[in-house]
Design a protein around this motif. Structure first.
Motif, PDB file in Angstrom:
ATOM      1  N   UNK A 170       1.031  -1.276  -0.031  1.00  0.00           N
ATOM      2  CA  UNK A 170      -0.068  -0.220  -0.070  1.00  0.00           C
ATOM      3  C   UNK A 170       0.747   1.149  -0.033  1.00  0.00           C
ATOM      4  N   UNK A 171       2.131   1.234  -0.197  1.00  0.00           N
ATOM      5  CA  UNK A 171       2.867   2.281  -0.274  1.00  0.00           C
ATOM      6  C   UNK A 171       3.622   2.852  -1.294  1.00  0.00           C
ATOM      7  N   UNK A 172       4.046   1.897  -2.135  1.00  0.00           N
ATOM      8  CA  UNK A 172       4.588   2.516  -3.598  1.00  0.00           C
ATOM      9  C   UNK A 172       4.923   1.233  -4.516  1.00  0.00           C
ATOM     10  N   UNK A 173       4.887   1.558  -5.784  1.00  0.00           N
ATOM     11  CA  UNK A 173       5.275   0.435  -6.730  1.00  0.00           C
ATOM     12  C   UNK A 173       6.688  -0.250  -6.644  1.00  0.00           C
ATOM     13  N   UNK A 174       6.777  -1.507  -6.885  1.00  0.00           N
ATOM     14  CA  UNK A 174       8.065  -2.182  -6.744  1.00  0.00           C
ATOM     15  C   UNK A 174       8.383  -2.489  -8.232  1.00  0.00           C
ATOM     16  N   UNK A 175       9.562  -1.613  -8.508  1.00  0.00           N
ATOM     17  CA  UNK A 175      10.153  -1.660  -9.912  1.00  0.00           C
ATOM     18  C   UNK A 175      11.402  -2.089  -9.850  1.00  0.00           C
ATOM     19  N   UNK A 176      12.027  -2.384  -8.763  1.00  0.00           N
ATOM     20  CA  UNK A 176      13.385  -2.994  -8.569  1.00  0.00           C
ATOM     21  C   UNK A 176      13.410  -3.556  -7.097  1.00  0.00           C
ATOM     22  N   UNK A 177      14.391  -4.634  -6.870  1.00  0.00           N
ATOM     23  CA  UNK A 177      14.381  -5.125  -5.698  1.00  0.00           C
ATOM     24  C   UNK A 177      14.860  -4.395  -4.430  1.00  0.00           C
ATOM     25  N   UNK A 178      15.509  -3.328  -4.940  1.00  0.00           N
ATOM     26  CA  UNK A 178      16.075  -2.499  -3.975  1.00  0.00           C
ATOM     27  C   UNK A 178      14.495  -1.373  -3.450  1.00  0.00           C
ATOM     28  N   UNK A 179      13.792  -1.448  -4.290  1.00  0.00           N
ATOM     29  CA  UNK A 179      12.296  -0.724  -3.716  1.00  0.00           C
ATOM     30  C   UNK A 179      11.672  -1.474  -2.631  1.00  0.00           C
ATOM     31  N   UNK A 180      12.038  -2.549  -2.283  1.00  0.00           N
ATOM     32  CA  UNK A 180      11.254  -3.317  -1.184  1.00  0.00           C
ATOM     33  C   UNK A 180      11.957  -2.895  -0.057  1.00  0.00           C
ATOM     34  N   UNK A 181      13.031  -2.281   0.031  1.00  0.00           N
ATOM     35  CA  UNK A 181      14.092  -2.044   1.399  1.00  0.00           C
ATOM     36  C   UNK A 181      13.140  -1.308   2.253  1.00  0.00           C
ATOM     37  N   UNK A 182      12.804  -1.593   3.525  1.00  0.00           N
ATOM     38  CA  UNK A 182      11.943  -0.821   4.469  1.00  0.00           C
ATOM     39  C   UNK A 182      10.687  -1.257   4.466  1.00  0.00           C
ATOM     40  N   UNK A 183      10.109  -1.619   3.664  1.00  0.00           N
ATOM     41  CA  UNK A 183       8.645  -2.209   3.644  1.00  0.00           C
ATOM     42  C   UNK A 183       8.412  -3.311   4.639  1.00  0.00           C
ATOM     43  N   UNK A 184       7.294  -3.265   5.391  1.00  0.00           N
ATOM     44  CA  UNK A 184       6.852  -4.160   6.437  1.00  0.00           C
ATOM     45  C   UNK A 184       5.912  -5.247   5.763  1.00  0.00           C
ATOM     46  N   UNK A 185       6.568  -6.328   5.413  1.00  0.00           N
ATOM     47  CA  UNK A 185       5.911  -7.313   4.474  1.00  0.00           C
ATOM     48  C   UNK A 185       5.591  -8.684   5.540  1.00  0.00           C
ATOM     49  N   UNK A 186       4.388  -8.885   5.481  1.00  0.00           N
ATOM     50  CA  UNK A 186       3.864 -10.071   6.018  1.00  0.00           C
ATOM     51  C   UNK A 186       4.680 -11.415   5.265  1.00  0.00           C
ATOM     52  N   UNK A 187       5.082 -12.291   5.954  1.00  0.00           N
ATOM     53  CA  UNK A 187       5.862 -13.477   5.556  1.00  0.00           C
ATOM     54  C   UNK A 187       5.207 -14.576   6.283  1.00  0.00           C
ATOM     55  N   UNK A 188       5.035 -15.875   5.727  1.00  0.00           N
ATOM     56  CA  UNK A 188       4.644 -17.026   6.486  1.00  0.00           C
ATOM     57  C   UNK A 188       5.514 -17.198   7.647  1.00  0.00           C
ATOM     58  N   UNK A 189       5.175 -17.957   8.664  1.00  0.00           N
ATOM     59  CA  UNK A 189       6.170 -18.557   9.791  1.00  0.00           C
ATOM     60  C   UNK A 189       6.912 -19.686   9.174  1.00  0.00           C
ATOM     61  N   UNK A 190       7.483 -19.227   7.977  1.00  0.00           N
ATOM     62  CA  UNK A 190       8.541 -20.282   7.532  1.00  0.00           C
ATOM     63  C   UNK A 190       9.973 -19.559   7.387  1.00  0.00           C
ATOM     64  N   UNK A 191      11.217 -20.461   8.070  1.00  0.00           N
ATOM     65  CA  UNK A 191      12.465 -19.985   7.959  1.00  0.00           C
ATOM     66  C   UNK A 191      13.035 -19.367   6.791  1.00  0.00           C
ATOM     67  N   UNK A 192      12.768 -20.347   5.747  1.00  0.00           N
ATOM     68  CA  UNK A 192      13.363 -20.056   4.583  1.00  0.00           C
ATOM     69  C   UNK A 192      12.833 -18.614   3.706  1.00  0.00           C
ATOM     70  N   UNK A 193      11.469 -18.686   3.954  1.00  0.00           N
ATOM     71  CA  UNK A 193      10.996 -17.320   3.321  1.00  0.00           C
ATOM     72  C   UNK A 193      11.263 -16.088   4.170  1.00  0.00           C
ATOM     73  N   UNK A 194      11.537 -16.027   5.278  1.00  0.00           N
ATOM     74  CA  UNK A 194      12.073 -15.125   6.027  1.00  0.00           C
ATOM     75  C   UNK A 194      13.357 -14.635   5.930  1.00  0.00           C
ATOM     76  N   UNK A 195      14.126 -15.728   5.707  1.00  0.00           N
ATOM     77  CA  UNK A 195      15.476 -15.319   5.158  1.00  0.00           C
ATOM     78  C   UNK A 195      15.500 -14.509   3.802  1.00  0.00           C
TER      79      UNK A 195
END
Length: 348
Positions: A170-195
């Motif tokens: 709900x914050x900004x378009x993601x056009x490159x991987x660096x755009x993800x930096x700082x966004x609070x993203x829900x991730x399943x409680x799965x260790x590999x995906x958190x990493x």
């Protein structure tokens, strides 16, 4: 003349022996896959997927229908939509033999079978052609997972669609991987995906799926990384205006059975089960692809800005996958042989 009584006795003995032999032969035939002589078996299958149009439930129902159509002596009692508990509880109970069969996301099995985490590493699957090839019963991914699951007492029957995973926020378009930096993203409680999402630069928030809609509505998190079918069916397009089809990871829905229970079935019953779930898996994959296209359309109609993954993003994601898989932490879980299959040339 003195030998006649003995001859009569011998004839009677031979007749009795022939009768016993015939009875034994018929009995043996009845135990060698003759469906008319097999006892009917009803197997309980549980999942926690909601909705009649959910690919999870479509796959279950299709497999049950196919078994009936082929006249199998195997029948399935479907206990869907968390009737028997959460995925974790169902997997645990299937391992223990309290439930016959469980259907769930591949990553849900990793707490019990850590090596299964490899299937959710970045870009193991490039597209749906890879999915058909690698998750088919002759594919190396299917066969490897079947081997790992067997060590825990489970038999893998089929794998179908849980979707390529995106990022929406709900914050900004993601056009490159660096755009993800700082966004609070829900991730399943799965260790590999958190990493993985830590490596992408996100502030990861492990939240259960059942709490995710509320978390997005109330901006507890900025976004999430599930596939389009979840985004569409849950109506997240109402409050998540930015989406990028990263397709960084493919997640399968797998159906497993308690291995001892599977081995207790006749060869014919085992064959029926495997064939039914393989055919149901392929059927559901086709359905899911069409379903995702509908989700695209509806999301755009609601004003969602959908961006495609660029080559630069692909390269960055692949690099992160290799770095994680070859790290001491994950190499100790997978081993060099598996990592080389995941990312050819990475261990040379």
């Amino acid at each position: 003349k003195s030998f006649k009584p003995k001859e009569e006795k011998m004839k009677k003995k031979l007749s009795l022996l022939l009768i016993f032999a015939m009875v034994f032969t018929f009995a043996a035939c009845g135990n060698n896959g003759n469906s008319e002589e097999e006892e009917n078996v009803t197997l309980v299958l549980g999942n926690m997927a909601y909705g009649a149009d959910n690919p999870y439930n479509i796959a279950c129902k299709k497999a049950a229908e196919l078994l009936e159509e082929m006249g199998s002596t195997v029948h399935i009692d479907l206990q869907l939509e968390a009737a028997l508990g959460t995925e974790r509880e169902l997997i645990e109970n299937t391992i223990m033999g309290n439930v016959d069969m469980v259907q769930g996301a591949d990553m849900s099995f990793t707490p019990f079978v850590p090596k299964m985490a490899f299937v959710n590493f970045p870009l193991i699957f490039k597209d749906y052609d890879d999915v058909y090839k690698l998750w088919g019963k002759d594919g190396w991914v299917f066969q490897t997972c079947d081997e790992y699951l067997a060590e825990k007492g489970l038999k893998l029957l089929g794998a179908t669609d849980n979707g390529f995973r995106w990022i929406t926020n709900s914050v900004r378009p993601i056009e490159k991987i660096s755009d993800i930096k700082g966004l609070k993203i829900r991730v399943p409680e799965i260790e590999s995906l958190i990493d993985i999402w830590d490596a992408f630069g996100a502030v990861t928030a492990p939240i259960s799926y059942t709490e995710l809609t509320t978390a997005l509505q109330q901006h507890v998190v900025d976004g999430q990384e599930l596939g389009m079918q979840h985004f569409y069916t849950c109506g997240w397009y109402e409050y998540q205006p930015y989406a990028t089809n990263l397709d960084y990871d493919y997640s399968a829905v797998i159906t497993c059975m308690n291995l001892d229970k599977f081995n207790s079935l006749s060869a014919k019953q085992q064959e029926d089960l495997v064939n039914a779930f393989q055919e149901a898996s392929e059927y559901t994959l086709g359905y899911a692809i069409d379903f995702i296209e509908e989700g695209y359309k509806v999301s755009k109609e609601h004003g969602v800005q959908i961006l495609d993954r660029t080559q630069e993003m692909y390269d960055d994601i692949y690099k992160i996958g290799v770095e994680l898989a070859t790290s001491d932490k994950w190499m100790s879980v997978f081993g060099e042989e598996l990592v080389e299959k995941m990312y050819p040339g990475s261990t040379k």
